[in-house]
Motif scaffolding. Structure first.
Motif, short mmCIF file in Angstrom:
data_model
loop_
_atom_site.label_atom_id
_atom_site.label_comp_id
_atom_site.label_asym_id
_atom_site.label_seq_id
_atom_site.Cartn_x
_atom_site.Cartn_y
_atom_site.Cartn_z
N TYR A 206 0.85 -1.20 0.00
CA TYR A 206 0.00 0.00 0.00
C TYR A 206 0.89 1.24 0.00
N VAL A 209 1.15 4.78 -4.52
CA VAL A 209 0.99 6.07 -5.22
C VAL A 209 0.96 7.23 -4.22
N CYS A 210 1.31 6.92 -2.97
CA CYS A 210 1.42 7.95 -1.92
C CYS A 210 0.19 8.85 -1.84
N GLY A 212 -1.76 9.77 -3.96
CA GLY A 212 -1.95 10.60 -5.15
C GLY A 212 -0.78 11.56 -5.36
N LYS A 236 -1.06 11.28 5.47
CA LYS A 236 -0.17 10.18 5.90
C LYS A 236 1.13 10.19 5.07
N ILE A 286 -1.89 -2.05 -3.83
CA ILE A 286 -3.25 -1.65 -3.48
C ILE A 286 -3.39 -0.17 -3.78
N VAL A 287 -4.39 0.18 -4.57
CA VAL A 287 -4.61 1.58 -4.92
C VAL A 287 -5.98 2.00 -4.38
N ARG A 290 -11.70 6.05 -4.16
CA ARG A 290 -12.73 6.90 -3.53
C ARG A 290 -14.03 6.70 -4.30
N ASN A 300 -5.08 3.46 -14.66
CA ASN A 300 -4.37 2.39 -13.94
C ASN A 300 -4.28 1.10 -14.76
N TYR A 337 3.40 1.78 13.29
CA TYR A 337 2.17 1.57 14.06
C TYR A 337 2.46 1.16 15.51
N1 LIG Z 1 -2.64 -2.25 6.09
C1 LIG Z 1 -2.55 -0.97 6.35
O1 LIG Z 1 -2.13 -0.55 7.44
C2 LIG Z 1 -2.93 0.00 5.29
C3 LIG Z 1 -2.61 1.36 5.42
C4 LIG Z 1 -2.96 2.23 4.40
C5 LIG Z 1 -3.64 1.74 3.27
N2 LIG Z 1 -3.95 0.43 3.18
C6 LIG Z 1 -4.67 -0.10 2.00
O2 LIG Z 1 -4.19 0.55 0.84
C7 LIG Z 1 -5.26 1.23 0.18
C8 LIG Z 1 -4.73 2.46 -0.47
O3 LIG Z 1 -4.62 3.49 0.48
P1 LIG Z 1 -3.48 4.57 0.48
O4 LIG Z 1 -3.70 5.44 1.63
O5 LIG Z 1 -2.17 3.87 0.37
O6 LIG Z 1 -3.81 5.42 -0.81
P2 LIG Z 1 -3.15 5.40 -2.24
O7 LIG Z 1 -3.52 4.17 -2.96
O8 LIG Z 1 -1.69 5.70 -2.11
O9 LIG Z 1 -3.84 6.68 -2.88
C9 LIG Z 1 -5.13 6.61 -3.41
C10 LIG Z 1 -5.39 7.88 -4.19
O10 LIG Z 1 -4.44 8.00 -5.23
C11 LIG Z 1 -5.01 8.69 -6.31
N3 LIG Z 1 -4.81 7.91 -7.55
C12 LIG Z 1 -5.04 6.60 -7.75
N4 LIG Z 1 -4.76 6.27 -9.01
C13 LIG Z 1 -4.33 7.39 -9.63
C14 LIG Z 1 -3.89 7.70 -10.93
N5 LIG Z 1 -3.82 6.76 -11.89
N6 LIG Z 1 -3.54 8.98 -11.21
C15 LIG Z 1 -3.61 9.93 -10.26
N7 LIG Z 1 -4.01 9.71 -9.00
C16 LIG Z 1 -4.36 8.45 -8.69
C17 LIG Z 1 -6.50 8.87 -6.00
O11 LIG Z 1 -6.69 10.20 -5.54
P3 LIG Z 1 -8.06 11.01 -5.83
O12 LIG Z 1 -9.14 10.18 -5.27
O13 LIG Z 1 -7.84 12.28 -5.07
O14 LIG Z 1 -8.13 11.20 -7.30
C18 LIG Z 1 -6.73 7.87 -4.89
O15 LIG Z 1 -7.76 8.26 -4.02
C19 LIG Z 1 -6.29 1.47 1.29
O16 LIG Z 1 -7.58 1.67 0.77
C20 LIG Z 1 -6.17 0.19 2.06
O17 LIG Z 1 -6.89 -0.83 1.39
C21 LIG Z 1 -3.60 -0.44 4.17
#
Ligand SMILES: NC(=O)c1ccc[n+]([C@@H]2O[C@H](COP(=O)([O-])OP(=O)(O)OC[C@H]3O[C@@H](n4cnc5c(N)ncnc54)[C@H](OP(=O)(O)O)[C@@H]3O)[C@@H](O)[C@H]2O)c1
Length: 339
Positions: A206, A209-210, A212, A236, A286-287, A290, A300, A337
Motif C-alpha cells: 500500500y 501512489v502515496c 496521489g 499520511k 493496493i490503490v 474513492r 491504472n 504503528y
Molecule cells: N494495512 C494498512 O495498514 C494500510 C494502510 C494504508 C492503506 N492500506 C490499503 O491501501 C489502500 C490504499 O490506500 P493509500 O492510503 O495507500 O492510498 P493510495 O492508494 O496511495 O492513494 C489513493 C489515491 O491515489 C489517487 N490515484 C489513484 N490512481 C491514480 C492515478 N492513476 N492517477 C492519479 N491519482 C491516482 C487517487 O486520488 P483522488 O481520489 O484524489 O483522485 C486515490 O484516491 C487502502 O484503501 C487500504 O486498502 C492499508
C-alpha cells in the motif's frame, strides 16, 4: 475494457487476484464523504474493467457491508455465477488482549455476516503490540477456523520480518503480508522481501501512489500545507515524504518519473506502480478507490501494458539513494504503528 492476463496472479490454487487491488480505506469517511449507492455502482465499473479484487478491513467504515451489498446486487442482476469473479480480502485489527477461540470466532463471524460470504477469501491479521504474545493464539484459532471452512487463507498486515519469522516457525501457514512499499518507502527491501521470497509469501503494497502524490498533479507544485491536503491518505504520505527527504527531492523524483512516463506514453502514477509491481515477492499493489467520488480505472489499466528497462530503474534508484534511510528512522515494516 478488460485487463490483460498479465494483470492476474494465482495467489493460491483456488484464489486468482488482480495485481492492482482496489483499496477501501477510502470509503471510511476520512477521505471525503461517500454515497453508498454511488459507491456500489462504482464497484461494478471496477469489476467490469477487470479490477476484481478488493482490499478492506473491519474498521474501514462500511467497507465490509459494501462487499455484502455488492454481492447481493451482483446476484440480483447477473446471477450467482458472477460472484466467482470477485475477491474480497479483509482484515481483523483487534485490541491486544487475551485471545480465546470464542472471541476470535465471534469476530470472524461478524466479517462473514457483513460481507455476506460463507468463507473469507483471505484474512489479513494486524497486531498492535509485540510484547503481548496473544497474537500467536489468535493465529492458532484462525487456523482452526480455516480448517472448519470459515477462512480460506491466512495472511498478515504490517508485521515486521522478525515476527513474521516467529509465526512461520510456529507452523502457521501465511500467504501474504500487506505493508507500505513505494518509491518513497522502500523499507521492505532491507529484509522483508528476501524473507518472503524464501518462504513463498507475497507482499501486498500500500502507499504505492502515496495517496496521489506520485502523479502529475503535484509535479512542479509548491509544497502543500497540511491544511491543503483533503484526505487522510495524503496527510499520511506527506509525513513520509518529509521523513524520506522532503519536497525538493520529491520534485526531483517526480521529474524523473515524468521523463520515464513520457517515453512510454503513460503517467507518473503508472511508472510508480509498475516499479513496485516488478519487485521480487510483490504480489500486488493496493490503490485506494474513492468510490463515487473519483476514479482512475482507465489510467491504472495502462500499468499492465508497458515495462520499465534497466536504465529507467537505475535513474529511479539514483534518486532513492539520495534520500534518508527510513529503516533507520522508522524501523522495519509496520513499526510506524508500534511507537
Ligand atoms: N494495512 C494498512 O495498514 C494500510 C494502510 C494504508 C492503506 N492500506 C490499503 O491501501 C489502500 C490504499 O490506500 P493509500 O492510503 O495507500 O492510498 P493510495 O492508494 O496511495 O492513494 C489513493 C489515491 O491515489 C489517487 N490515484 C489513484 N490512481 C491514480 C492515478 N492513476 N492517477 C492519479 N491519482 C491516482 C487517487 O486520488 P483522488 O481520489 O484524489 O483522485 C486515490 O484516491 C487502502 O484503501 C487500504 O486498502 C492499508
Amino acid at each position: 475494457m478488460v485487463l490483460s492476463t498479465e494483470s492476474r496472479l494465482q495467489l493460491t490454487p483456488d484464489l486468482s487476484i488482480c495485481r492492482i487491488l482496489n483499496g477501501m480505506w477510502q470509503v471510511s469517511g476520512a477521505h471525503g464523504q461517500i454515497n453508498p449507492k454511488a459507491a456500489i455502482q462504482g464497484m461494478f465499473q471496477y469489476m467490469d474493467a477487470g479490477f476484481t479484487t478488493w482490499d478492506l478491513a473491519d474498521h474501514y467504515g462500511p467497507a465490509e457491508d459494501f462487499i455484502g451489498e455488492f454481492r447481493n446486487q451482483l446476484i440480483a442482476t447477473r446471477g450467482k455465477e458472477a460472484l466467482a469473479n470477485l475477491q474480497a480480502l479483509t482484515k481483523w485489527v483487534p485490541r491486544p488482549r487475551k485471545m480465546t477461540k470464542k472471541l476470535v470466532e465471534e469476530n470472524i463471524n461478524i466479517a462473514l455476516r457483513r460481507m455476506n460470504v460463507e468463507s473469507l477469501d483471505l484474512m489479513q491479521f494486524h497486531w498492535w503490540e509485540y510484547e503481548d504474545k496473544n497474537y500467536l493464539d489468535a493465529l492458532k484459532y484462525m487456523t482452526e477456523l480455516q480448517t472448519e471452512g470459515k477462512i480460506k487463507h491466512l495472511a498478515l498486515t504490517n508485521f515486521d520480518t522478525k515476527h513474521l519469522q516467529i509465526i512461520i516457525h510456529a507452523g502457521i501457514k501465511i500467504v501474504s503480508n500487506q505493508v507500505q512499499f513505494s518509491l518513497v518507502d522502500r523499507r521492505p527491501e532491507v529484509a522483508m522481501v528476501q524473507f518472503c521470497q524464501q518462504h513463498d509469501i507475497k507482499l501486498f503494497s500500500y502507499g504505492a501512489v502515496c495517496g496521489g502524490f506520485l502523479s502529475e498533479t503535484y509535479l512542479g507544485k509548491p509544497e502543500p500545507r497540511n491544511v491543503d491536503l483533503a484526505t487522510a491518505s495524503l496527510r499520511k504520505y506527506k509525513n513520509m515524504i518529509d521523513a524520506w527527504g522532503g519536497w525538493r527531492l520529491f520534485q526531483e523524483l517526480l521529474s524523473t518519473l515524468k521523463e520515464i512516463a513520457d517515453k512510454y506514453g503513460v503517467t507518473i502514477t503508472n511508472v510508480a506502480l509498475r516499479y513496485i509491481l516488478d519487485k521480487p515477492a510483490v504480489g500486488g499493489v493496493i490503490v485506494g478507490a474513492r468510490l463515487g467520488v473519483s476514479e482512475h480505472i482507465e489510467n491504472n489499466a495502462k500499468v499492465f501494458n508497458f515495462s520499465l528497462d534497466q536504465e529507467d530503474c537505475d535513474r529511479i534508484d539514483h534518486i532513492s539513494q539520495q534520500s534518508r534511510d527510513l529503516y533507520q528512522i522508522i524501523g522495519d515494516c509496520g513499526d510506524e504503528y508500534r511507537r
